[in-house]
Design a protein around this motif. Structure first.
Motif, PDB file in Angstrom:
ATOM      1  N   UNK A   1       2.047 -17.409  45.173  1.00  0.00           N
ATOM      2  CA  UNK A   1       2.956 -17.939  46.172  1.00  0.00           C
ATOM      3  C   UNK A   1       2.217 -18.083  47.495  1.00  0.00           C
ATOM      4  N   UNK A   2       2.421 -19.198  48.158  1.00  0.00           N
ATOM      5  CA  UNK A   2       1.900 -19.416  49.501  1.00  0.00           C
ATOM      6  C   UNK A   2       3.066 -19.656  50.437  1.00  0.00           C
ATOM      7  N   UNK A   3       2.984 -19.103  51.649  1.00  0.00           N
ATOM      8  CA  UNK A   3       4.088 -19.186  52.605  1.00  0.00           C
ATOM      9  C   UNK A   3       3.543 -19.594  53.963  1.00  0.00           C
TER      10      UNK A   3
ATOM     11  N   UNK B   1       6.514 -25.950  63.913  1.00  0.00           N
ATOM     12  CA  UNK B   1       7.356 -26.016  62.723  1.00  0.00           C
ATOM     13  C   UNK B   1       6.536 -25.500  61.548  1.00  0.00           C
ATOM     14  N   UNK B   2       7.175 -24.996  60.495  1.00  0.00           N
ATOM     15  CA  UNK B   2       6.399 -24.576  59.327  1.00  0.00           C
ATOM     16  C   UNK B   2       5.841 -25.810  58.620  1.00  0.00           C
ATOM     17  N   UNK B   3       4.758 -25.617  57.883  1.00  0.00           N
ATOM     18  CA  UNK B   3       4.060 -26.728  57.275  1.00  0.00           C
ATOM     19  C   UNK B   3       3.872 -26.464  55.783  1.00  0.00           C
ATOM     20  N   UNK B   4       4.347 -27.364  54.937  1.00  0.00           N
ATOM     21  CA  UNK B   4       4.230 -27.201  53.487  1.00  0.00           C
ATOM     22  C   UNK B   4       2.770 -27.252  53.037  1.00  0.00           C
ATOM     23  N   UNK B   5       1.939 -28.037  53.723  1.00  0.00           N
ATOM     24  CA  UNK B   5       0.520 -28.123  53.359  1.00  0.00           C
ATOM     25  C   UNK B   5      -0.171 -26.779  53.578  1.00  0.00           C
ATOM     26  N   UNK B   6       0.138 -26.099  54.676  1.00  0.00           N
ATOM     27  CA  UNK B   6      -0.446 -24.777  54.917  1.00  0.00           C
ATOM     28  C   UNK B   6      -0.023 -23.788  53.828  1.00  0.00           C
ATOM     29  N   UNK B   7       1.233 -23.841  53.427  1.00  0.00           N
ATOM     30  CA  UNK B   7       1.709 -22.964  52.350  1.00  0.00           C
ATOM     31  C   UNK B   7       0.992 -23.295  51.042  1.00  0.00           C
TER      32      UNK B   7
ATOM     33  N   UNK C   1      -2.041 -24.677  50.738  1.00  0.00           N
ATOM     34  CA  UNK C   1      -3.425 -24.202  50.875  1.00  0.00           C
ATOM     35  C   UNK C   1      -3.525 -22.701  50.638  1.00  0.00           C
ATOM     36  N   UNK C   2      -2.589 -21.945  51.175  1.00  0.00           N
ATOM     37  CA  UNK C   2      -2.613 -20.485  50.999  1.00  0.00           C
ATOM     38  C   UNK C   2      -2.424 -20.098  49.537  1.00  0.00           C
ATOM     39  N   UNK C   3      -1.558 -20.821  48.838  1.00  0.00           N
ATOM     40  CA  UNK C   3      -1.344 -20.525  47.421  1.00  0.00           C
ATOM     41  C   UNK C   3      -2.594 -20.835  46.606  1.00  0.00           C
ATOM     42  N   UNK C   4      -3.221 -21.970  46.857  1.00  0.00           N
ATOM     43  CA  UNK C   4      -4.432 -22.352  46.115  1.00  0.00           C
ATOM     44  C   UNK C   4      -5.561 -21.379  46.417  1.00  0.00           C
TER      45      UNK C   4
ATOM     46  N   UNK D   1      15.547 -15.596  64.158  1.00  0.00           N
ATOM     47  CA  UNK D   1      15.608 -16.515  63.029  1.00  0.00           C
ATOM     48  C   UNK D   1      14.234 -16.662  62.409  1.00  0.00           C
ATOM     49  N   UNK D   2      14.205 -17.298  61.262  1.00  0.00           N
ATOM     50  CA  UNK D   2      12.951 -17.517  60.544  1.00  0.00           C
ATOM     51  C   UNK D   2      13.083 -18.823  59.776  1.00  0.00           C
ATOM     52  N   UNK D   3      12.015 -19.605  59.769  1.00  0.00           N
ATOM     53  CA  UNK D   3      11.983 -20.880  59.069  1.00  0.00           C
ATOM     54  C   UNK D   3      10.661 -20.932  58.314  1.00  0.00           C
ATOM     55  N   UNK D   4      10.696 -21.198  56.989  1.00  0.00           N
ATOM     56  CA  UNK D   4       9.450 -21.151  56.231  1.00  0.00           C
ATOM     57  C   UNK D   4       9.483 -22.040  54.997  1.00  0.00           C
ATOM     58  N   UNK D   5       8.271 -22.401  54.559  1.00  0.00           N
ATOM     59  CA  UNK D   5       8.050 -23.080  53.291  1.00  0.00           C
ATOM     60  C   UNK D   5       7.429 -22.091  52.318  1.00  0.00           C
ATOM     61  N   UNK D   6       7.864 -22.156  51.063  1.00  0.00           N
ATOM     62  CA  UNK D   6       7.244 -21.393  49.987  1.00  0.00           C
ATOM     63  C   UNK D   6       6.758 -22.375  48.934  1.00  0.00           C
ATOM     64  N   UNK D   7       5.516 -22.223  48.525  1.00  0.00           N
ATOM     65  CA  UNK D   7       4.958 -23.019  47.437  1.00  0.00           C
ATOM     66  C   UNK D   7       4.540 -22.036  46.355  1.00  0.00           C
ATOM     67  N   UNK D   8       5.046 -22.243  45.149  1.00  0.00           N
ATOM     68  CA  UNK D   8       4.764 -21.316  44.056  1.00  0.00           C
ATOM     69  C   UNK D   8       4.307 -22.097  42.836  1.00  0.00           C
ATOM     70  N   UNK D   9       3.314 -21.568  42.128  1.00  0.00           N
ATOM     71  CA  UNK D   9       2.827 -22.210  40.911  1.00  0.00           C
ATOM     72  C   UNK D   9       1.678 -21.426  40.308  1.00  0.00           C
ATOM     73  N   UNK D  10       1.085 -21.986  39.257  1.00  0.00           N
ATOM     74  CA  UNK D  10      -0.084 -21.397  38.607  1.00  0.00           C
ATOM     75  C   UNK D  10      -1.327 -22.122  39.102  1.00  0.00           C
ATOM     76  N   UNK D  11      -2.383 -21.378  39.368  1.00  0.00           N
ATOM     77  CA  UNK D  11      -3.590 -21.951  39.951  1.00  0.00           C
ATOM     78  C   UNK D  11      -4.476 -22.563  38.863  1.00  0.00           C
ATOM     79  N   UNK D  12      -5.027 -23.744  39.175  1.00  0.00           N
ATOM     80  CA  UNK D  12      -6.097 -24.330  38.364  1.00  0.00           C
ATOM     81  C   UNK D  12      -7.414 -23.946  39.021  1.00  0.00           C
ATOM     82  N   UNK D  13      -8.327 -23.380  38.247  1.00  0.00           N
ATOM     83  CA  UNK D  13      -9.576 -22.860  38.781  1.00  0.00           C
ATOM     84  C   UNK D  13     -10.729 -23.708  38.267  1.00  0.00           C
ATOM     85  N   UNK D  14     -11.638 -24.071  39.171  1.00  0.00           N
ATOM     86  CA  UNK D  14     -12.884 -24.731  38.809  1.00  0.00           C
ATOM     87  C   UNK D  14     -13.907 -23.622  38.566  1.00  0.00           C
ATOM     88  N   UNK D  15     -14.366 -23.431  37.314  1.00  0.00           N
ATOM     89  CA  UNK D  15     -15.283 -22.320  37.012  1.00  0.00           C
ATOM     90  C   UNK D  15     -16.598 -22.396  37.778  1.00  0.00           C
TER      91      UNK D  15
END
Length: 122
Positions: A52-54, A68-74, A76-79, A105-119
């Motif tokens: 998860x990236x937030x 403002x919160x940024x989905x791209x930053x979230x 990037x953090x997840x990757x 107050x709080x405002x945020x984006x969460x990005x969640x998934x499985x990572x693809x890794x370049x060996x």
């Protein structure tokens, strides 16, 4: 009867003010903010652990701590949470917020998934 209605109205207003909201923006199969070589897609390895990236801003009184919160930053953090990560697969992007007027107050984006890794990047 009037006291009961006043009490119910007060509880409804307080509950509404203290509640937050969550919006599921999109589900995705593959997403990345990095340059990914698609010709090497067969070499990438999927990590089975979900990450998860937030990206968050806080609102103190009525003053935000950022633009403002940024989905791209979230994203990037997840990757970047896994060494060699280049993309996320089978995930979701969600925007969440809550606000207690004139307090916090709080405002945020969460990005969640499985990572693809370049060996080769490990």
């Amino acid at each position: 009867m009037r006291k009961i209605l006043s009490g119910l109205l007060f509880v409804s207003v307080v509950t509404g003010l203290l509640s937050g909201c969550s919006t599921r923006l999109t589900d995705f199969t593959v997403i990345s903010s990095k340059n990914v070589e698609l010709s090497r897609m067969g070499e990438y390895q999927r990590v089975n652990k979900r990450v998860k990236g937030v990206d968050t801003i806080h609102i103190i009184s009525f003053i935000p701590t950022g633009m403002y919160p940024n989905a791209k930053n979230a994203l990037d953090r997840a990757i970047q949470s896994h060494p060699g990560g280049v993309a996320l697969v089978d995930g979701v992007i969600t925007r969440k917020y809550f606000y207690i007027p004139l307090i916090y107050g709080r405002d945020w984006y969460e990005v969640e998934g499985s990572v693809l890794v370049d060996p080769t990047l490990r």
